[in-house]
Design a protein around this motif. Structure first.
Motif, PDB file in Angstrom:
ATOM      1  N   SER A 180      22.940 -12.719  -1.878  1.00 41.95           N
ATOM      2  CA  SER A 180      21.731 -13.382  -2.360  1.00 41.95           C
ATOM      3  C   SER A 180      21.653 -13.228  -3.874  1.00 41.95           C
ATOM      4  CB  SER A 180      20.495 -12.744  -1.711  1.00 41.95           C
ATOM      5  OG  SER A 180      19.319 -13.291  -2.255  1.00 41.95           O
ATOM      6  N   SER A 181      21.183 -14.245  -4.525  1.00 45.62           N
ATOM      7  CA  SER A 181      21.017 -14.177  -5.979  1.00 45.62           C
ATOM      8  C   SER A 181      19.585 -13.752  -6.295  1.00 45.62           C
ATOM      9  CB  SER A 181      21.355 -15.517  -6.628  1.00 45.62           C
ATOM     10  OG  SER A 181      20.554 -16.528  -6.053  1.00 45.62           O
ATOM     11  N   ALA A 182      19.239 -12.537  -5.906  1.00 44.39           N
ATOM     12  CA  ALA A 182      17.879 -12.022  -6.107  1.00 44.39           C
ATOM     13  C   ALA A 182      17.612 -11.792  -7.585  1.00 44.39           C
ATOM     14  CB  ALA A 182      17.684 -10.730  -5.328  1.00 44.39           C
ATOM     15  N   GLN A 183      16.425 -12.204  -7.994  1.00 46.99           N
ATOM     16  CA  GLN A 183      15.986 -11.981  -9.366  1.00 46.99           C
ATOM     17  C   GLN A 183      14.964 -10.861  -9.362  1.00 46.99           C
ATOM     18  OE1 GLN A 183      14.577 -16.065  -9.917  1.00 46.99           O
ATOM     19  NE2 GLN A 183      16.134 -16.288 -11.512  1.00 46.99           N
ATOM     20  N   VAL A 184      14.659 -10.326 -10.520  1.00 38.75           N
ATOM     21  CA  VAL A 184      13.615  -9.314 -10.638  1.00 38.75           C
ATOM     22  C   VAL A 184      12.276 -10.022 -10.463  1.00 38.75           C
ATOM     23  CG1 VAL A 184      12.478  -7.709 -12.217  1.00 38.75           C
ATOM     24  CG2 VAL A 184      14.965  -7.814 -12.120  1.00 38.75           C
ATOM     25  N   ALA A 185      11.412  -9.437  -9.643  1.00 37.17           N
ATOM     26  CA  ALA A 185      10.105 -10.044  -9.366  1.00 37.17           C
ATOM     27  C   ALA A 185       9.162  -9.855 -10.550  1.00 37.17           C
ATOM     28  CB  ALA A 185       9.492  -9.423  -8.117  1.00 37.17           C
ATOM     29  N   ASN A 186       8.531 -10.940 -10.975  1.00 41.31           N
ATOM     30  CA  ASN A 186       7.463 -10.845 -11.971  1.00 41.31           C
ATOM     31  C   ASN A 186       6.190 -10.366 -11.286  1.00 41.31           C
ATOM     32  OD1 ASN A 186       9.098 -11.912 -14.025  1.00 41.31           O
ATOM     33  ND2 ASN A 186       8.605 -13.999 -13.371  1.00 41.31           N
ATOM     34  N   ARG A 187       6.002 -10.886 -10.049  1.00 41.46           N
ATOM     35  CA  ARG A 187       4.765 -10.599  -9.322  1.00 41.46           C
ATOM     36  C   ARG A 187       5.020 -10.726  -7.837  1.00 41.46           C
ATOM     37  NH1 ARG A 187      -0.244 -14.339  -8.564  1.00 41.46           N
ATOM     38  NH2 ARG A 187      -1.773 -12.791  -7.977  1.00 41.46           N
ATOM     39  N   ILE A 188       4.410  -9.824  -7.042  1.00 42.91           N
ATOM     40  CA  ILE A 188       4.394  -9.989  -5.591  1.00 42.91           C
ATOM     41  C   ILE A 188       2.973  -9.744  -5.103  1.00 42.91           C
ATOM     42  CG2 ILE A 188       6.824  -9.354  -5.265  1.00 42.91           C
ATOM     43  CD1 ILE A 188       5.901  -6.674  -4.150  1.00 42.91           C
ATOM     44  N   VAL A 189       2.602 -10.474  -4.076  1.00 42.42           N
ATOM     45  CA  VAL A 189       1.282 -10.324  -3.459  1.00 42.42           C
ATOM     46  C   VAL A 189       1.494  -9.784  -2.055  1.00 42.42           C
ATOM     47  CG1 VAL A 189      -0.821 -11.518  -2.718  1.00 42.42           C
ATOM     48  CG2 VAL A 189       0.346 -12.236  -4.830  1.00 42.42           C
ATOM     49  N   ILE A 193       2.453  -7.233   4.546  1.00 40.41           N
ATOM     50  CA  ILE A 193       3.202  -8.486   4.636  1.00 40.41           C
ATOM     51  C   ILE A 193       3.265  -9.062   3.231  1.00 40.41           C
ATOM     52  CG2 ILE A 193       3.212 -10.848   5.529  1.00 40.41           C
ATOM     53  CD1 ILE A 193       1.859  -9.786   8.042  1.00 40.41           C
ATOM     54  N   VAL A 194       4.454  -9.521   2.836  1.00 37.15           N
ATOM     55  CA  VAL A 194       4.612 -10.138   1.525  1.00 37.15           C
ATOM     56  C   VAL A 194       4.067 -11.565   1.623  1.00 37.15           C
ATOM     57  CG1 VAL A 194       6.235 -10.822  -0.280  1.00 37.15           C
ATOM     58  CG2 VAL A 194       6.664  -8.732   1.061  1.00 37.15           C
ATOM     59  N   VAL A 195       2.967 -11.822   0.919  1.00 38.17           N
ATOM     60  CA  VAL A 195       2.305 -13.125   0.953  1.00 38.17           C
ATOM     61  C   VAL A 195       3.011 -14.114   0.030  1.00 38.17           C
ATOM     62  CG1 VAL A 195       0.138 -14.350   0.510  1.00 38.17           C
ATOM     63  CG2 VAL A 195       0.093 -12.062   1.533  1.00 38.17           C
ATOM     64  N   SER A 196       3.407 -13.642  -1.155  1.00 40.70           N
ATOM     65  CA  SER A 196       4.127 -14.513  -2.090  1.00 40.70           C
ATOM     66  C   SER A 196       4.900 -13.667  -3.097  1.00 40.70           C
ATOM     67  CB  SER A 196       3.163 -15.455  -2.820  1.00 40.70           C
ATOM     68  OG  SER A 196       2.313 -14.722  -3.684  1.00 40.70           O
ATOM     69  N   THR A 197       5.904 -14.306  -3.677  1.00 43.04           N
ATOM     70  CA  THR A 197       6.685 -13.665  -4.736  1.00 43.04           C
ATOM     71  C   THR A 197       6.844 -14.657  -5.878  1.00 43.04           C
ATOM     72  OG1 THR A 197       8.845 -14.420  -3.931  1.00 43.04           O
ATOM     73  CG2 THR A 197       8.046 -12.304  -3.077  1.00 43.04           C
ATOM     74  N   GLN A 198       6.951 -14.127  -7.075  1.00 44.55           N
ATOM     75  CA  GLN A 198       7.201 -14.968  -8.228  1.00 44.55           C
ATOM     76  C   GLN A 198       8.330 -14.334  -9.020  1.00 44.55           C
ATOM     77  OE1 GLN A 198       4.164 -15.032 -11.243  1.00 44.55           O
ATOM     78  NE2 GLN A 198       4.472 -17.212 -11.582  1.00 44.55           N
ATOM     79  N   PRO A 199       9.488 -14.958  -9.120  1.00 44.28           N
ATOM     80  CA  PRO A 199       9.869 -16.267  -8.589  1.00 44.28           C
ATOM     81  C   PRO A 199       9.986 -16.237  -7.065  1.00 44.28           C
ATOM     82  CG  PRO A 199      11.778 -15.180  -9.543  1.00 44.28           C
ATOM     83  CD  PRO A 199      10.594 -14.302  -9.815  1.00 44.28           C
ATOM     84  N   SER A 200      10.184 -17.394  -6.457  1.00 43.23           N
ATOM     85  CA  SER A 200      10.288 -17.467  -5.001  1.00 43.23           C
ATOM     86  C   SER A 200      11.687 -17.049  -4.556  1.00 43.23           C
ATOM     87  CB  SER A 200       9.972 -18.882  -4.515  1.00 43.23           C
ATOM     88  OG  SER A 200      10.880 -19.790  -5.085  1.00 43.23           O
ATOM     89  N   GLY A 201      11.856 -16.853  -3.259  1.00 44.61           N
ATOM     90  CA  GLY A 201      13.133 -16.414  -2.708  1.00 44.61           C
ATOM     91  C   GLY A 201      13.174 -14.899  -2.622  1.00 44.61           C
ATOM     92  N   SER A 202      14.369 -14.343  -2.489  1.00 44.00           N
ATOM     93  CA  SER A 202      14.474 -12.883  -2.433  1.00 44.00           C
ATOM     94  C   SER A 202      14.449 -12.341  -3.856  1.00 44.00           C
ATOM     95  CB  SER A 202      15.728 -12.445  -1.674  1.00 44.00           C
ATOM     96  OG  SER A 202      16.872 -13.055  -2.194  1.00 44.00           O
ATOM     97  N   VAL A 203      13.629 -11.290  -4.044  1.00 38.80           N
ATOM     98  CA  VAL A 203      13.439 -10.688  -5.359  1.00 38.80           C
ATOM     99  C   VAL A 203      13.518  -9.168  -5.244  1.00 38.80           C
ATOM    100  CG1 VAL A 203      12.022 -12.582  -6.284  1.00 38.80           C
ATOM    101  CG2 VAL A 203      10.911 -10.673  -5.101  1.00 38.80           C
ATOM    102  N   LEU A 204      13.767  -8.526  -6.363  1.00 39.37           N
ATOM    103  CA  LEU A 204      13.786  -7.068  -6.426  1.00 39.37           C
ATOM    104  C   LEU A 204      12.533  -6.590  -7.140  1.00 39.37           C
ATOM    105  CD1 LEU A 204      17.479  -6.314  -7.394  1.00 39.37           C
ATOM    106  CD2 LEU A 204      16.282  -5.450  -5.393  1.00 39.37           C
ATOM    107  N   VAL A 205      11.870  -5.603  -6.561  1.00 39.27           N
ATOM    108  CA  VAL A 205      10.694  -5.013  -7.206  1.00 39.27           C
ATOM    109  C   VAL A 205      11.189  -4.099  -8.332  1.00 39.27           C
ATOM    110  CG1 VAL A 205       8.648  -3.570  -6.898  1.00 39.27           C
ATOM    111  CG2 VAL A 205       9.392  -5.093  -5.049  1.00 39.27           C
ATOM    112  N   ALA A 206      10.652  -4.283  -9.524  1.00 30.82           N
ATOM    113  CA  ALA A 206      11.060  -3.491 -10.682  1.00 30.82           C
ATOM    114  C   ALA A 206       9.844  -2.777 -11.280  1.00 30.82           C
ATOM    115  CB  ALA A 206      11.705  -4.402 -11.731  1.00 30.82           C
ATOM    116  N   ARG A 207      10.103  -1.978 -12.286  1.00 33.07           N
ATOM    117  CA  ARG A 207       9.038  -1.196 -12.927  1.00 33.07           C
ATOM    118  C   ARG A 207       7.953  -2.079 -13.521  1.00 33.07           C
ATOM    119  NH1 ARG A 207      11.550   3.324 -15.674  1.00 33.07           N
ATOM    120  NH2 ARG A 207      11.098   4.306 -13.702  1.00 33.07           N
ATOM    121  N   ASN A 208       8.317  -3.272 -13.992  1.00 37.89           N
ATOM    122  CA  ASN A 208       7.327  -4.154 -14.614  1.00 37.89           C
ATOM    123  C   ASN A 208       6.790  -5.224 -13.659  1.00 37.89           C
ATOM    124  OD1 ASN A 208       9.691  -5.562 -14.466  1.00 37.89           O
ATOM    125  ND2 ASN A 208       9.609  -6.391 -16.557  1.00 37.89           N
TER     126      ASN A 208
END
Length: 158
Positions: free
Chosen positions: A88-97, A140-155
């Protein structure tokens, strides 16, 4: 190099439970261009993401993937079921709900959750189990920004 493959689900060893690790054969990791810690997409009846980890020596050549109950629940598969995996080309998450599955009261909630989830892969619709001192919490993960699979990071904003 291969993009996708089918593996049989096996139970994760206790030390990997709750860590979102999927153990697969080292040779298969090489053929797929995977390194330890890369995010993979696991497709059963549903989809889940996990961190790729090298399999155990005793599993060499058996075409199995060792995943814990939380990943199996998210992918809606059981032990001995077949799943498809791919990088998967997971990006670092800006935001997750997140939405709690039961009433919860956390002191310093978002910051506490951010520390517990840092480095874990998530995607929309996924159920997360977070171990705390008193009892496990479920979200439950309601949304992620960006969409798709993401990695939770310090920021990452939670």
């Amino acid at each position: 190099m291969i993009d996708k493959t089918i593996l049989r689900v096996a139970e994760a060893h206790h030390r990997d439970a709750g860590r979102d690790i999927a153990r697969i054969d080292r040779d298969l990791m090489d053929r797929m261009g995977l390194s330890s810690g890369d995010v993979i997409l696991i497709t059963g009846k549903d989809k889940a993401c996990a961190l790729a980890g090298p399999g155990y020596p005793e599993d060499q050549g058996y075409d199995i993937i060792r995943i814990d109950g939380n990943i199996r629940n998210n992918a809606r598969v059981g032990i001995d079921d077949k799943v498809q995996i791919q990088k998967s080309s997971a990006q670092v998450a800006n935001r997750i709900v997140l939405a709690p599955t039961q009433q919860v009261r956390l002191v310093g909630g978002p910051q506490y959750l951010q520390r517990l989830l840092e480095g874990r892969p998530v995607m929309k619709g996924q159920r997360l189990r977070v171990e705390t001192v008193s009892n496990p919490l479920s979200f439950i993960v309601v949304s992620t920004q960006p969409s798709g699979s993401v990695l939770v990071a310090r920021n990452t904003s939670i």
